[in-house]
Design an enzyme around this catalytic site. Structure first.
Site, PDB file in Angstrom:
ATOM      1  N   ASP A 184      44.906 -18.757 -71.627  1.00  0.00           N
ATOM      2  CA  ASP A 184      44.578 -19.300 -70.305  1.00  0.00           C
ATOM      3  C   ASP A 184      45.676 -20.265 -69.893  1.00  0.00           C
ATOM      4  O   ASP A 184      46.357 -20.846 -70.744  1.00  0.00           O
ATOM      5  CB  ASP A 184      43.215 -20.006 -70.323  1.00  0.00           C
ATOM      6  CG  ASP A 184      42.557 -20.000 -68.947  1.00  0.00           C
ATOM      7  OD1 ASP A 184      41.639 -19.189 -68.726  1.00  0.00           O
ATOM      8  OD2 ASP A 184      42.989 -20.790 -68.073  1.00  0.00           O
ATOM      9  N   THR A 197      37.457  -7.822 -61.523  1.00  0.00           N
ATOM     10  CA  THR A 197      37.037  -6.961 -60.417  1.00  0.00           C
ATOM     11  C   THR A 197      38.126  -7.015 -59.349  1.00  0.00           C
ATOM     12  O   THR A 197      38.410  -8.079 -58.798  1.00  0.00           O
ATOM     13  CB  THR A 197      35.696  -7.457 -59.850  1.00  0.00           C
ATOM     14  OG1 THR A 197      34.755  -7.525 -60.930  1.00  0.00           O
ATOM     15  CG2 THR A 197      35.176  -6.531 -58.768  1.00  0.00           C
ATOM     16  N   GLU A 210      34.055  -4.828 -65.611  1.00  0.00           N
ATOM     17  CA  GLU A 210      33.049  -5.445 -66.489  1.00  0.00           C
ATOM     18  C   GLU A 210      31.728  -5.571 -65.739  1.00  0.00           C
ATOM     19  O   GLU A 210      31.702  -5.909 -64.567  1.00  0.00           O
ATOM     20  CB  GLU A 210      33.555  -6.819 -66.939  1.00  0.00           C
ATOM     21  CG  GLU A 210      32.623  -7.542 -67.864  1.00  0.00           C
ATOM     22  CD  GLU A 210      32.208  -6.674 -69.060  1.00  0.00           C
ATOM     23  OE1 GLU A 210      33.078  -6.214 -69.809  1.00  0.00           O
ATOM     24  OE2 GLU A 210      30.986  -6.436 -69.217  1.00  0.00           O
ATOM     25  N   LEU A 263      28.948  -7.260 -67.321  1.00  0.00           N
ATOM     26  CA  LEU A 263      28.087  -8.246 -67.981  1.00  0.00           C
ATOM     27  C   LEU A 263      27.484  -9.211 -66.979  1.00  0.00           C
ATOM     28  O   LEU A 263      28.035  -9.434 -65.902  1.00  0.00           O
ATOM     29  CB  LEU A 263      28.863  -9.003 -69.064  1.00  0.00           C
ATOM     30  CG  LEU A 263      30.045  -9.900 -68.677  1.00  0.00           C
ATOM     31  CD1 LEU A 263      29.600 -11.224 -68.088  1.00  0.00           C
ATOM     32  CD2 LEU A 263      30.905 -10.146 -69.903  1.00  0.00           C
ATOM     33  N   GLY A 273      13.107 -13.735 -53.468  1.00  0.00           N
ATOM     34  CA  GLY A 273      13.383 -15.136 -53.761  1.00  0.00           C
ATOM     35  C   GLY A 273      14.383 -15.697 -52.789  1.00  0.00           C
ATOM     36  O   GLY A 273      14.248 -15.509 -51.574  1.00  0.00           O
ATOM     37  N   CYS A 319      29.934 -13.200 -58.490  1.00  0.00           N
ATOM     38  CA  CYS A 319      30.250 -11.776 -58.303  1.00  0.00           C
ATOM     39  C   CYS A 319      29.676 -11.168 -57.036  1.00  0.00           C
ATOM     40  O   CYS A 319      30.440 -10.751 -56.163  1.00  0.00           O
ATOM     41  CB  CYS A 319      29.780 -10.987 -59.515  1.00  0.00           C
ATOM     42  SG  CYS A 319      30.744 -11.377 -60.990  1.00  0.00           S
ATOM     43  N   LYS A 372      21.597 -18.934 -61.296  1.00  0.00           N
ATOM     44  CA  LYS A 372      20.497 -18.245 -61.972  1.00  0.00           C
ATOM     45  C   LYS A 372      20.212 -19.002 -63.268  1.00  0.00           C
ATOM     46  O   LYS A 372      20.942 -19.954 -63.594  1.00  0.00           O
ATOM     47  CB  LYS A 372      20.847 -16.776 -62.257  1.00  0.00           C
ATOM     48  CG  LYS A 372      22.101 -16.612 -63.105  1.00  0.00           C
ATOM     49  CD  LYS A 372      22.463 -15.172 -63.255  1.00  0.00           C
ATOM     50  CE  LYS A 372      21.947 -14.641 -64.562  1.00  0.00           C
ATOM     51  NZ  LYS A 372      22.436 -13.296 -64.864  1.00  0.00           N
TER      52      LYS A 372
HETATM   53  P1  NAD Z   1      36.570 -17.493 -64.449  1.00  0.00           P
HETATM   54  O1  NAD Z   1      37.035 -18.261 -63.271  1.00  0.00           O
HETATM   55  O2  NAD Z   1      35.431 -18.019 -65.260  1.00  0.00           O
HETATM   56  O3  NAD Z   1      37.791 -17.261 -65.442  1.00  0.00           O
HETATM   57  C1  NAD Z   1      39.068 -16.875 -65.050  1.00  0.00           C
HETATM   58  C2  NAD Z   1      40.067 -17.569 -65.932  1.00  0.00           C
HETATM   59  O4  NAD Z   1      41.362 -17.040 -65.669  1.00  0.00           O
HETATM   60  C3  NAD Z   1      40.143 -19.069 -65.694  1.00  0.00           C
HETATM   61  O5  NAD Z   1      39.929 -19.765 -66.903  1.00  0.00           O
HETATM   62  C4  NAD Z   1      41.564 -19.275 -65.176  1.00  0.00           C
HETATM   63  O6  NAD Z   1      42.132 -20.510 -65.561  1.00  0.00           O
HETATM   64  C5  NAD Z   1      42.298 -18.105 -65.797  1.00  0.00           C
HETATM   65  N1  NAD Z   1      43.543 -17.742 -65.138  1.00  0.00           N
HETATM   66  C6  NAD Z   1      43.830 -17.696 -63.805  1.00  0.00           C
HETATM   67  N2  NAD Z   1      45.093 -17.280 -63.610  1.00  0.00           N
HETATM   68  C7  NAD Z   1      45.629 -17.060 -64.844  1.00  0.00           C
HETATM   69  C8  NAD Z   1      46.900 -16.608 -65.298  1.00  0.00           C
HETATM   70  N3  NAD Z   1      47.880 -16.294 -64.445  1.00  0.00           N
HETATM   71  N4  NAD Z   1      47.103 -16.495 -66.629  1.00  0.00           N
HETATM   72  C9  NAD Z   1      46.115 -16.820 -67.505  1.00  0.00           C
HETATM   73  N5  NAD Z   1      44.894 -17.253 -67.125  1.00  0.00           N
HETATM   74  C10 NAD Z   1      44.649 -17.369 -65.819  1.00  0.00           C
HETATM   75  O7  NAD Z   1      36.234 -16.028 -63.923  1.00  0.00           O
HETATM   76  P2  NAD Z   1      35.168 -15.000 -64.536  1.00  0.00           P
HETATM   77  O8  NAD Z   1      33.803 -15.322 -64.048  1.00  0.00           O
HETATM   78  O9  NAD Z   1      35.418 -14.855 -65.989  1.00  0.00           O
HETATM   79  O10 NAD Z   1      35.610 -13.658 -63.786  1.00  0.00           O
HETATM   80  C11 NAD Z   1      36.812 -12.996 -64.109  1.00  0.00           C
HETATM   81  C12 NAD Z   1      36.818 -11.654 -63.416  1.00  0.00           C
HETATM   82  O11 NAD Z   1      35.747 -10.842 -63.920  1.00  0.00           O
HETATM   83  C13 NAD Z   1      36.597 -11.724 -61.904  1.00  0.00           C
HETATM   84  O12 NAD Z   1      37.344 -10.739 -61.290  1.00  0.00           O
HETATM   85  C14 NAD Z   1      35.125 -11.422 -61.754  1.00  0.00           C
HETATM   86  O13 NAD Z   1      34.820 -10.864 -60.506  1.00  0.00           O
HETATM   87  C15 NAD Z   1      34.892 -10.420 -62.863  1.00  0.00           C
HETATM   88  N6  NAD Z   1      33.521 -10.402 -63.375  1.00  0.00           N
HETATM   89  C16 NAD Z   1      32.862 -11.567 -63.581  1.00  0.00           C
HETATM   90  C17 NAD Z   1      31.564 -11.520 -64.090  1.00  0.00           C
HETATM   91  C18 NAD Z   1      30.792 -12.794 -64.301  1.00  0.00           C
HETATM   92  O14 NAD Z   1      29.584 -12.703 -64.488  1.00  0.00           O
HETATM   93  N7  NAD Z   1      31.416 -13.961 -64.287  1.00  0.00           N
HETATM   94  C19 NAD Z   1      30.967 -10.289 -64.400  1.00  0.00           C
HETATM   95  C20 NAD Z   1      31.702  -9.116 -64.207  1.00  0.00           C
HETATM   96  C21 NAD Z   1      32.977  -9.183 -63.687  1.00  0.00           C
END
Ligand code: NAD
Length: 483
Positions: free
Chosen positions: A31, A123, A154, A156, A256, A263, A326
């Site tokens: 990260d 995504t 993903e 999840l 609700g 997402c 949630k």
């Molecule tokens: P998040 O914000 O929790 O995590 C993203 C991470 O990426 C952050 O820690 C950020 O610092 C890091 N980051 C940003 N730019 C970077 C770079 N250039 N190099 C290295 N690290 C970098 O996001 P998330 O909730 O984990 O979601 C990530 C992706 O997954 C999104 O596209 C989201 O739509 C998708 N997604 C999320 C969920 C969910 O429930 N959160 C579920 C399915 C899909």
């Protein structure tokens, strides 16, 4: 066993990396936020996700899971490189902001010294696989390296992310390079889940279409809830009755406060934006978003109606139970609580809040919020004219309701309890002495109001009708009402 690099150590990246380590692979999570990596190295989780902490600890101790901020270190020897960075909505727009993906792809290209498969787990809009391929090609240190790109969206859910990752309904893989997709399938084989291999654009679309469909189910049942409220039906029973039909299914039919989180809101918006850009008019998606926005206001309407009308919230003390979007998460991205607390403050209410895990997130997101952060549910209800349940935390179901009632201001007819998640039974809450309203429970009609409106709703909805017989907008909309 394989060597895997996960770029982006957020909710998805950390769960993905940890679970692949649990399956026996060697994983490095990267990260750019040094503080996040430092905390992980110190054995501290930067997010709340049930079951994740012991898994991280076990795999770190076994030497299968590492954390770094250095691309060169993270990519060394990696067979697979997952991109799991954030793709939020662009500022003042509707499309996905791809700057983090683009930056991650550039860094991967600049530091990769051997062939590897790059996997888009974030995504990303349809066509993003091509964008990542182009960036990799343009910034590659060694242009002879073969770096195929595979889309692997993903599915999840926060709150049950580990379980969802390890027991997925399906794994979706899409690429112009079928062999690369099949190689990615190999690392998922231990999960014994159905694997769907498609072309690149189709895999990217499966993710958006899935989220949009689930969001549509939520907005559908919320629209039914509004009709139930008027006509005296109970939406919970309606959902149960519908859910037995295997063509429909019971999931995502909980009326609700609508969907929130990181997402659904951004993905439905991004899909509608893609359709717009393609010259289409995504009417259904637009309606889903509009219903979802308005749904958040229902609890404000019900509260104001019980307390004496739109102006009645000024000076009233209101308790908000739940801030996270949630239960089982500390995530507040696009949480209904953000709007609800803001509207209550705008209406002049004194707001008290309580959430089992998301209060630090709220303080961080809204340092200027003039709200009282409370020690527990009873502290939150202390002296309140009304309490609103915003998040479906399980512990709220097990409250001592007599104690909650006694903590609140008595009020004529009892203190007001608005259950934005339909956690409680109306008859039980009324027996305890609350003026209780759920969402779409049709209490109004069954309470003897023949026109189907509750005492409160009747006041709020006594609007003139237009020429088509439809209700026109309230003369004085409450804060946050969409115009
Ligand atoms: P998040 O914000 O929790 O995590 C993203 C991470 O990426 C952050 O820690 C950020 O610092 C890091 N980051 C940003 N730019 C970077 C770079 N250039 N190099 C290295 N690290 C970098 O996001 P998330 O909730 O984990 O979601 C990530 C992706 O997954 C999104 O596209 C989201 O739509 C998708 N997604 C999320 C969920 C969910 O429930 N959160 C579920 C399915 C899909």
């Amino acid at each position: 066993m394989k060597t895997i690099c996960v770029v982006g150590t957020g909710y998805v990246g950390l769960v993905t990396g940890t679970c692949f380590a649990e399956l026996g692979n060697t994983v490095t999570c990267l990260d750019i936020v040094a503080e996040k990596i430092a905390r992980l190295r110190a054995g501290e989780l930067p997010i709340f996700e049930p079951g994740l902490e012991p898994l991280v600890q076990r795999n770190v101790e076994a030497g299968r899971l590492r954390f770094t901020t250095e691309y060169a270190e993270a990519l060394a020897g990696a067979d697979y490189v997952f991109i799991a960075v954030n793709t939020p909505t662009v500022a003042n727009g509707a499309g996905a902001d791809m700057q983090y993906v683009e930056s991650a792809a550039r860094s991967i290209a600049q530091h990769l010294t051997h062939p590897a498969i790059v996997i888009n787990k974030s995504t990303m809009p349809v066509g993003s696989g091509d964008l990542v391929s182009t960036i990799l090609r343009e910034h590659q240190r060694d242009t002879s390296l073969h770096i195929p790109v595979v889309s692997n969206p993903e599915f999840l859910r926060e709150g049950s992310a580990v379980e969802d990752f390890l027991r997925p309904d399906r794994v979706v893989l899409g690429s112009v390079d079928r062999a690369a997709a099949e190689q990615v399938a190999d690392i998922y084989l231990p999960l014994r889940a159905p694997i769907v291999i498609t072309d690149l654009y189709t895999a990217e679309m499966i993710k958006y279409a899935s989220n949009a469909f689930l969001a549509t189910k939520i907005s559908f049942i919320n629209e039914i809830a509004r009709i139930c409220d008027r006509l005296g039906a109970d939406v919970k029973e309606v959902a149960a009755g519908m859910g037995y039909d295997r063509r429909i299914g019971r999931a995502f039919l909980d009326a609700g406060l609508g969907y929130g989180g990181s997402c659904f809101p951004k993905d439905v918006k991004a899909l509608a934006h893609m359709a717009d850009e393609a010259g289409l008019h995504p009417q259904l998606l637009d309606a889903v978003m509009k219903i979802n926005h308005d749904q958040r206001h229902v609890v404000i309407d019900k509260l104001a109606a019980e307390l004496g009308g739109p102006e009645s919230l000024r000076g009233k003390r209101i308790g908000v139970l739940g801030l996270a979007f949630k239960d089982n998460t500390d995530d507040m991205r696009d949480a209904p609580a953000l709007d609800i607390v803001t509207w209550l403050l705008e209406a002049g209410a004194q707001v008290r809040v309580y959430d089992p895990v998301a209060m630090e997130t709220a303080k961080h997101l809204h340092p200027g919020w003039r709200v009282a952060y409370c020690a527990d549910e009873y502290d939150c209800a202390a002296g309140c004219d009304g309490v609103v349940v915003v998040t479906e935390w399980k512990q709220f179901r097990r409250l001592n309701f007599s104690r909650l009632r006694d903590a609140m201001k008595p009020g004529a007819g009892g203190p007001v309890l608005i259950d934005g998640r339909n956690l409680f039974e109306a008859t039980e809450m009324q027996r305890i002495g609350f003026r209780y309203h759920g969402i779409g429970r049709g209490e109004a009609r069954r309470n003897g109001n023949g026109n189907g409106n509750s005492h409160g709703d009747a006041r709020h909805e006594s609007r003139p009708t237009n020429a088509n017989g439809a209700k026109t907008r309230a003369a004085q909309p409450l804060p946050g009402m969409q115009q």
